[in-house]
Design a protein around this motif. Structure first.
Motif, PDB file in Angstrom:
ATOM      1  N   VAL A  34       0.820  -1.210  -0.071  1.00  0.00           N
ATOM      2  CA  VAL A  34      -0.081   0.060   0.009  1.00  0.00           C
ATOM      3  C   VAL A  34       0.877   1.272  -0.172  1.00  0.00           C
ATOM      4  O   VAL A  34       0.562   2.408  -0.549  1.00  0.00           O
ATOM      5  CB  VAL A  34      -0.898   0.091   1.448  1.00  0.00           C
ATOM      6  CG1 VAL A  34      -0.279   0.283   2.607  1.00  0.00           C
ATOM      7  CG2 VAL A  34      -2.144   1.122   0.955  1.00  0.00           C
ATOM      8  N   ALA A  35       2.056   1.105   0.474  1.00  0.00           N
ATOM      9  CA  ALA A  35       2.846   2.553   0.481  1.00  0.00           C
ATOM     10  C   ALA A  35       3.245   3.025  -1.070  1.00  0.00           C
ATOM     11  O   ALA A  35       3.397   4.078  -1.091  1.00  0.00           O
ATOM     12  CB  ALA A  35       4.346   1.863   0.933  1.00  0.00           C
ATOM     13  N   PHE A  36       3.018   2.161  -1.870  1.00  0.00           N
ATOM     14  CA  PHE A  36       3.303   2.880  -3.206  1.00  0.00           C
ATOM     15  C   PHE A  36       1.866   3.230  -3.942  1.00  0.00           C
ATOM     16  O   PHE A  36       1.916   3.464  -5.141  1.00  0.00           O
ATOM     17  CB  PHE A  36       3.854   1.835  -4.194  1.00  0.00           C
ATOM     18  CG  PHE A  36       5.142   1.364  -3.779  1.00  0.00           C
ATOM     19  CD1 PHE A  36       6.446   1.868  -3.687  1.00  0.00           C
ATOM     20  CD2 PHE A  36       5.151  -0.237  -2.878  1.00  0.00           C
ATOM     21  CE1 PHE A  36       7.570   1.320  -3.271  1.00  0.00           C
ATOM     22  CE2 PHE A  36       6.543  -0.415  -2.553  1.00  0.00           C
ATOM     23  CZ  PHE A  36       7.570  -0.014  -2.626  1.00  0.00           C
ATOM     24  N   GLN A  58      -1.605  11.374   0.054  1.00  0.00           N
ATOM     25  CA  GLN A  58      -2.897  10.874  -0.489  1.00  0.00           C
ATOM     26  C   GLN A  58      -2.940   9.371  -0.251  1.00  0.00           C
ATOM     27  O   GLN A  58      -4.015   8.739   0.245  1.00  0.00           O
ATOM     28  CB  GLN A  58      -2.983  11.100  -1.880  1.00  0.00           C
ATOM     29  CG  GLN A  58      -3.195  12.446  -2.353  1.00  0.00           C
ATOM     30  CD  GLN A  58      -1.440  13.085  -2.566  1.00  0.00           C
ATOM     31  OE1 GLN A  58      -0.682  12.794  -1.895  1.00  0.00           O
ATOM     32  NE2 GLN A  58      -1.813  14.244  -3.381  1.00  0.00           N
ATOM     33  N   THR A  59      -1.725   8.683   0.105  1.00  0.00           N
ATOM     34  CA  THR A  59      -1.874   7.319   0.561  1.00  0.00           C
ATOM     35  C   THR A  59      -2.622   6.946   1.738  1.00  0.00           C
ATOM     36  O   THR A  59      -3.216   6.348   2.145  1.00  0.00           O
ATOM     37  CB  THR A  59      -0.291   6.428   0.257  1.00  0.00           C
ATOM     38  OG1 THR A  59      -0.180   6.579  -1.006  1.00  0.00           O
ATOM     39  CG2 THR A  59      -0.386   5.427   0.821  1.00  0.00           C
ATOM     40  N   ILE A  92      -9.567   6.322   4.654  1.00  0.00           N
ATOM     41  CA  ILE A  92     -10.998   6.329   3.986  1.00  0.00           C
ATOM     42  C   ILE A  92     -11.417   4.627   3.972  1.00  0.00           C
ATOM     43  O   ILE A  92     -12.718   4.460   4.242  1.00  0.00           O
ATOM     44  CB  ILE A  92     -11.019   6.854   2.679  1.00  0.00           C
ATOM     45  CG1 ILE A  92     -10.712   8.329   2.561  1.00  0.00           C
ATOM     46  CG2 ILE A  92     -12.168   6.469   1.775  1.00  0.00           C
ATOM     47  CD1 ILE A  92     -10.624   8.922   1.265  1.00  0.00           C
ATOM     48  N   LEU A  93     -10.604   3.808   3.635  1.00  0.00           N
ATOM     49  CA  LEU A  93     -10.726   2.403   3.315  1.00  0.00           C
ATOM     50  C   LEU A  93     -11.181   1.892   4.758  1.00  0.00           C
ATOM     51  O   LEU A  93     -12.013   1.288   5.105  1.00  0.00           O
ATOM     52  CB  LEU A  93      -9.661   1.785   2.880  1.00  0.00           C
ATOM     53  CG  LEU A  93      -9.572   2.026   1.295  1.00  0.00           C
ATOM     54  CD1 LEU A  93      -8.182   1.185   0.793  1.00  0.00           C
ATOM     55  CD2 LEU A  93     -10.722   1.649   0.349  1.00  0.00           C
ATOM     56  N   ARG A  94     -10.490   2.327   5.804  1.00  0.00           N
ATOM     57  CA  ARG A  94     -10.800   1.762   7.329  1.00  0.00           C
ATOM     58  C   ARG A  94     -12.101   2.296   7.560  1.00  0.00           C
ATOM     59  O   ARG A  94     -12.951   1.546   8.260  1.00  0.00           O
ATOM     60  CB  ARG A  94      -9.550   2.350   8.077  1.00  0.00           C
ATOM     61  CG  ARG A  94      -9.994   2.038   9.749  1.00  0.00           C
ATOM     62  CD  ARG A  94      -8.934   2.375  10.481  1.00  0.00           C
ATOM     63  NE  ARG A  94      -9.389   2.195  11.858  1.00  0.00           N
ATOM     64  CZ  ARG A  94      -8.730   2.212  13.113  1.00  0.00           C
ATOM     65  NH1 ARG A  94      -7.227   2.263  12.924  1.00  0.00           N
ATOM     66  NH2 ARG A  94      -9.038   2.518  14.068  1.00  0.00           N
TER      67      ARG A  94
END
Length: 576
Positions: free
Chosen positions: A235-237, A251-252, A258-260
């Protein structure tokens, strides 16, 4: 009607998509997840774990039996051997894929039919907390979405991140040596797609909010089929901007929040774990303010612990442990020593010197390991990970080679892991003490295959039934240690932890339960020599009765000392 959830979501979305109508986008996301704008939040800082939690990591097809679907075989094997030891099972990507043993997903909503079906996944979820990968950074070049990208039609036309050979990519952080941009022919000409990992794994474009909506639908689908723990792969990328490092961008972090938010409002017991194989300080940022990952992979632990045991010197492991902040309530560490990937070397940045890293790599090479590389922004190839089975990684020491302490050294490593702050996670091949699979490397031409063996069930059962087999010895002793751990309040993942100073040959730390009614002094001889521990050095309270949880032996003389054999561990507790 209060719309607290929607308002919070809109605020998060505006940090990622400032030019878009985020009110409309929030409505679409809530509808996709089946949520109301006024959906009540889950309790703040809620822990979803206890000292009884232990994770097992496995591929769907690690254990096989004739024509039976591997997921059914795996389920039977887990129930037979680990129902009393393991609370959660992480099944590595079980979707149709084109490469990378599952991490090049072709269809997020299907189960690889050679493994089984959704009914098999749901059956496992009935008996264990189910952890699954959300392969969120990239997708297979053979997926329907990417075929549509080539055809310039939806869904998929704008789902993949495109670059330009003229872009400034000099600062981009890479985990591989392959080019970051791959030219592809589409129906409207040549385009360059971004490939962080390989040309078969094309990075998704989260700058297009439709991709976020698609993943909201995928998450809901998984939740409804029993997945409760989500591993956000690589997910870091996630967010890319030419001219930047394209890793850990703000933004990551916002997208993780948001997903959480969506997950835990749908299912309050849902857990987010971030997989970020990066230097320690960078890894810690994924806790956010207890609003990003519930748990982060403790990536510095494997190389530091293995290095400690092959050098007989715990200086770096002890220094690192003292620097680790206690996780806030509602967050924790996921502790592991081995995984389906290799032993990451980037997490040792700032922790080991270049000379020490090279010595470690040389030692692993002498035990049959291989090295995978990454390309730095200045064009140099640097070791990225060491590919080796953990049992073989601990077969000897640096400089002296293999010896007769392999099993004891291996058990010491896991005794350390089981006692540390956080949730312990066992790769199935560690529970089974599987050795290097060099034949599989030759067959696949992939270095990571060395630690991705597949067992025939009959062969495995015979090994586990044979008391003389090292597979049986390791599995039974690890299960015994797990059973001990699961009964100790001081081993709660968020219980207090302090590092002990016992020299370089003894690695120790103190755990105290959150009610302060149990203390455990965890002391490990990380050398191949007998060590003495003066009990006065660890300050056992004289009014308590102390004993070793592992051996059951009482401590009679608190002014005396205890003798630790090579690689022996003790858990000195004042409460059974």
């Amino acid at each position: 009607m209060s719309q607290v959830l929607k308002s919070k979501l809109v605020s998060m979305l505006e940090a990622v998509y400032p030019a878009l109508d985020c009110d409309f986008l929030a409505e679409r996301l809530l509808t996709t997840m089946g949520l109301r704008p006024d959906q009540p939040p889950p309790p703040a800082h809620q822990s979803h774990w206890s000292e009884s939690d232990v994770v097992l990591i496995t591929y769907a097809d690690t254990v096989q039996q004739g024509e039976e679907k591997p997921l059914a075989t795996l389920h039977q094997f887990l129930n037979r051997h680990f129902s009393d030891s393991v609370s959660a099972v992480h099944i590595l990507p079980f979707f149709p894929y084109s490469s990378d043993d599952g991490f090049s997903v072709m269809d997020y909503l299907a189960v690889n039919e050679s493994h089984g079906g959704w009914e098999d996944i749901e059956a496992i979820a009935q008996d264990f907390k189910l952890m699954a990968d959300l392969v969120v950074n990239h997708m297979s070049a053979r997926s329907r979405w990417f075929e549509n990208f080539r055809k310039r039609i939806d869904p998929g036309k704008d789902y993949f991140f495109e670059g330009n050979p003229g872009d400034d990519l000099s600062a981009v952080v890479r985990p591989r040596t392959s080019p970051v941009l791959t030219p592809v022919q589409t129906d409207d000409g040549e385009r360059y797609v971004w490939c962080t990992f390989s040309e078969d794994q094309v990075d998704l474009n989260f700058a297009n909010p439709q991709v976020l909506i698609e993943f909201a639908a995928i998450i809901r689908y998984y939740l409804e089929r029993g997945v409760v723990i989500f591993r956000l792969d690589a997910v870091a990328f996630l967010w890319k901007e030419p001219g930047t490092s394209c890793i850990h961008l703000q933004q990551t972090h916002e997208l993780i929040k948001i997903l959480r938010l969506l997950m835990e409002h749908h299912s309050p017991d849902a857990v987010v774990i971030t997989e970020t194989n990066v230097p320690n300080r960078e890894n810690l940022t994924y806790f956010g303010n207890a609003n990003e990952a519930h748990a982060i992979y403790n990536f510095s632990l494997p190389p530091l612990l293995i290095n400690t045991l092959v050098t007989g010197d715990c200086k770096h492991l002890k220094t690192w442990l003292m620097s680790m902040p206690p996780a806030q309530m509602g967050t924790t560490y996921l502790n592991f020593i081995a995984s389906h990937d290799g032993i990451g070397m980037r997490p040792t940045d700032g922790l080991l010197t270049e000379e020490e890293r090279q010595r470690f790599i040389n030692t692993m090479n002498s035990f049959g390991g291989k090295v995978s590389y990454r390309r730095t922004p200045d064009g140099r190839d640097q070791p990225y990970e060491v590919n080796i089975a953990l049992y073989d990684a601990l077969k000897g020491t640096a400089g002296n080679g293999a010896d007769h302490w392999q099993l004891q050294r291996f058990m010491c490593a896991h005794t350390v892991m089981l006692a540390l702050e956080g949730i312990p996670a066992f790769y199935i091949h560690s529970l089974l003490a599987t050795e290097n699979d060099t034949a599989r490397v030759e067959h696949t031409s992939r270095l990571r295959s060395i630690n991705r063996s597949q067992w025939q069930l009959g062969d495995l059962e015979r090994e586990l039934d044979n008391p003389l087999s090292h597979h049986s010895k390791v599995c039974h002793e690890l299960k015994r240690l797990i059973a001990i751990r699961r009964g100790q309040a001081a081993f709660h993942p968020n219980a207090t932890q302090f590092t002990l100073h016992l020299g370089l040959k003894l690695f120790g730390f103190w755990r105290q339960s959150m009610r302060r009614d149990q203390s455990i002094f965890c002391i490990h001889n990380i050398s191949d020599e007998i060590q003495q521990v003066a009990l006065s050095d660890i300050n056992l309270i004289g009014t308590d009765h102390w004993f070793d949880l592992i051996s059951g032996m009482p401590i009679e003389n608190l002014s005396g000392s205890i003798t630790l054999k090579p690689y022996q561990s003790v858990w000195l507790s004042n409460r059974k």
